[in-house]
Design a protein around this motif. Sequence first.
Motif, PDB file in Angstrom:
ATOM      1  N   GLY A 120    -120.040 -31.629 -35.705  1.00 38.52           N
ATOM      2  CA  GLY A 120    -120.568 -30.296 -35.615  1.00 38.52           C
ATOM      3  C   GLY A 120    -119.920 -29.461 -36.790  1.00 38.52           C
ATOM      4  O   GLY A 120    -120.668 -28.474 -37.161  1.00 38.52           O
ATOM      5  N   LEU A 121    -118.899 -29.908 -37.416  1.00 34.27           N
ATOM      6  CA  LEU A 121    -118.392 -28.988 -38.562  1.00 34.27           C
ATOM      7  C   LEU A 121    -119.323 -29.177 -39.838  1.00 34.27           C
ATOM      8  O   LEU A 121    -119.793 -28.363 -40.485  1.00 34.27           O
ATOM      9  CB  LEU A 121    -117.236 -29.532 -39.012  1.00 34.27           C
ATOM     10  CG  LEU A 121    -115.442 -29.026 -38.591  1.00 34.27           C
ATOM     11  CD1 LEU A 121    -114.503 -29.656 -39.113  1.00 34.27           C
ATOM     12  CD2 LEU A 121    -115.715 -27.617 -38.587  1.00 34.27           C
ATOM     13  N   GLN A 122    -119.881 -30.523 -39.989  1.00 32.09           N
ATOM     14  CA  GLN A 122    -120.927 -30.716 -41.052  1.00 32.09           C
ATOM     15  C   GLN A 122    -122.231 -29.764 -40.822  1.00 32.09           C
ATOM     16  O   GLN A 122    -122.640 -29.575 -41.625  1.00 32.09           O
ATOM     17  CB  GLN A 122    -121.109 -32.134 -41.036  1.00 32.09           C
ATOM     18  CG  GLN A 122    -119.995 -33.239 -41.580  1.00 32.09           C
ATOM     19  CD  GLN A 122    -120.580 -34.558 -41.629  1.00 32.09           C
ATOM     20  OE1 GLN A 122    -121.248 -34.949 -40.583  1.00 32.09           O
ATOM     21  NE2 GLN A 122    -119.617 -35.369 -42.202  1.00 32.09           N
ATOM     22  N   ALA A 123    -122.438 -29.719 -39.643  1.00 32.86           N
ATOM     23  CA  ALA A 123    -123.587 -29.047 -39.199  1.00 32.86           C
ATOM     24  C   ALA A 123    -123.372 -27.473 -39.371  1.00 32.86           C
ATOM     25  O   ALA A 123    -124.336 -26.624 -39.837  1.00 32.86           O
ATOM     26  CB  ALA A 123    -124.085 -29.106 -37.806  1.00 32.86           C
ATOM     27  N   ALA A 124    -122.287 -26.981 -39.136  1.00 34.20           N
ATOM     28  CA  ALA A 124    -121.800 -25.624 -39.470  1.00 34.20           C
ATOM     29  C   ALA A 124    -121.851 -24.840 -40.744  1.00 34.20           C
ATOM     30  O   ALA A 124    -121.818 -24.092 -41.036  1.00 34.20           O
ATOM     31  CB  ALA A 124    -120.503 -25.405 -38.582  1.00 34.20           C
ATOM     32  N   PHE A 296    -115.081 -22.864 -32.161  1.00 32.72           N
ATOM     33  CA  PHE A 296    -115.940 -24.154 -32.238  1.00 32.72           C
ATOM     34  C   PHE A 296    -115.634 -25.162 -31.278  1.00 32.72           C
ATOM     35  O   PHE A 296    -116.354 -25.670 -30.885  1.00 32.72           O
ATOM     36  CB  PHE A 296    -115.724 -24.479 -33.793  1.00 32.72           C
ATOM     37  CG  PHE A 296    -116.236 -25.906 -34.176  1.00 32.72           C
ATOM     38  CD1 PHE A 296    -117.517 -26.151 -34.349  1.00 32.72           C
ATOM     39  CD2 PHE A 296    -115.362 -26.661 -34.270  1.00 32.72           C
ATOM     40  CE1 PHE A 296    -117.995 -27.409 -34.587  1.00 32.72           C
ATOM     41  CE2 PHE A 296    -115.755 -28.256 -34.575  1.00 32.72           C
ATOM     42  CZ  PHE A 296    -117.051 -28.442 -34.739  1.00 32.72           C
ATOM     43  N   LEU A 297    -114.318 -25.391 -31.390  1.00 35.80           N
ATOM     44  CA  LEU A 297    -113.747 -26.590 -30.361  1.00 35.80           C
ATOM     45  C   LEU A 297    -114.110 -26.105 -28.887  1.00 35.80           C
ATOM     46  O   LEU A 297    -114.558 -27.004 -28.179  1.00 35.80           O
ATOM     47  CB  LEU A 297    -112.428 -26.701 -30.654  1.00 35.80           C
ATOM     48  CG  LEU A 297    -111.874 -27.323 -32.058  1.00 35.80           C
ATOM     49  CD1 LEU A 297    -110.344 -27.224 -32.113  1.00 35.80           C
ATOM     50  CD2 LEU A 297    -112.600 -28.620 -31.974  1.00 35.80           C
ATOM     51  N   ARG A 298    -113.946 -24.799 -28.460  1.00 36.42           N
ATOM     52  CA  ARG A 298    -114.361 -24.451 -27.048  1.00 36.42           C
ATOM     53  C   ARG A 298    -115.844 -24.726 -26.765  1.00 36.42           C
ATOM     54  O   ARG A 298    -116.088 -25.222 -25.847  1.00 36.42           O
ATOM     55  CB  ARG A 298    -114.035 -22.930 -26.982  1.00 36.42           C
ATOM     56  CG  ARG A 298    -112.595 -22.502 -26.938  1.00 36.42           C
ATOM     57  CD  ARG A 298    -112.183 -21.190 -26.889  1.00 36.42           C
ATOM     58  NE  ARG A 298    -110.942 -20.652 -26.986  1.00 36.42           N
ATOM     59  CZ  ARG A 298    -110.509 -20.006 -27.849  1.00 36.42           C
ATOM     60  NH1 ARG A 298    -111.105 -19.578 -28.936  1.00 36.42           N
ATOM     61  NH2 ARG A 298    -109.123 -19.678 -27.950  1.00 36.42           N
TER      62      ARG A 298
END
Length: 302
Positions: A120-124, A296-298
């Motif tokens: 998810g971080l890489q996509a963000a 993001f984590l939520r």
Amino acid sequence: MKLNLRAFDLNLLTVFDALMREQNLTRAAERVGMSQPAMSAALQRLRLSLKDELFVRHRSGMTPTPRAERVYLKVQPALQLITEGVSVGEVFDSATEDREFAIAVDSYIEVAALGSILCGLQAAGPMLRLRSENLIGVDVSAALNRLELDVVLDYLQVDSPRVDSEVLGTEELVVVAAADHPALAEGGCTMEAYLSCRHVLLRQRSAAASQLEQALGGARLDRQVALHVQDYAAMAAVVAQSRALGTMPRRLAHVYGRAHGLTVAPFPLDIAPVSLWMMWPRALSGDAGHRWFLDFLRQLAL
């Protein structure tokens, strides 16, 4: 000769910025919330400090001198940078920010969720990075208070006035055994069978309660311990090659069950799911990047 900043009233730079933008004394005074006499006095101090007239009056306003133009060329970007640096409620643009987030998790979260967090971080954002720390031997409260960690994900909640927390999700505990284990022959496991078998247990972190004890409200089951292991991966491998039972979160049971051919059964008691706590330093509440990471984590719904 360089100007001595200690002898210069830096508040005058906001006056200078307003005068350059408005080129009108009255409008500049309104822009910074000053009276016109106070603005005139500030302009006089600017002229003395910079040893230049700075603005020449004319019928429709004020014209900057060449010195004023040269000074403003340097001052305006600096003022903008200072404004952005101290502004509360600034926006974190994940697509352009270069930032590393430090997160501490146990072995369960490493397997169950760390991959999706990184993905998810890489996509963000292409410059967002993740640093993972293991919880074993870590004083979580102290590490959060020292701002060494952005977030901790754990089934144990930290009790500290300087740490905020919320339940991020829950996880059901299940029993795992070798495919041909007689205690799970019918696809289930009775409490009598569970207690009659030997068990592979996860090694407990210091004096912390296990996930099962958390689900049991702190109560302990008198299990026959065959072996303590360091993580759930080892538990699954040992259970697959023995007649011992294991107890682990359902998501991991399905992951390791496919890999080792394990049988998975509901826990034989009606117990509450284990809460997954997200904890973070209260001191970072004003940081836009940190708030973005929490949201993001939520949204991942771990």
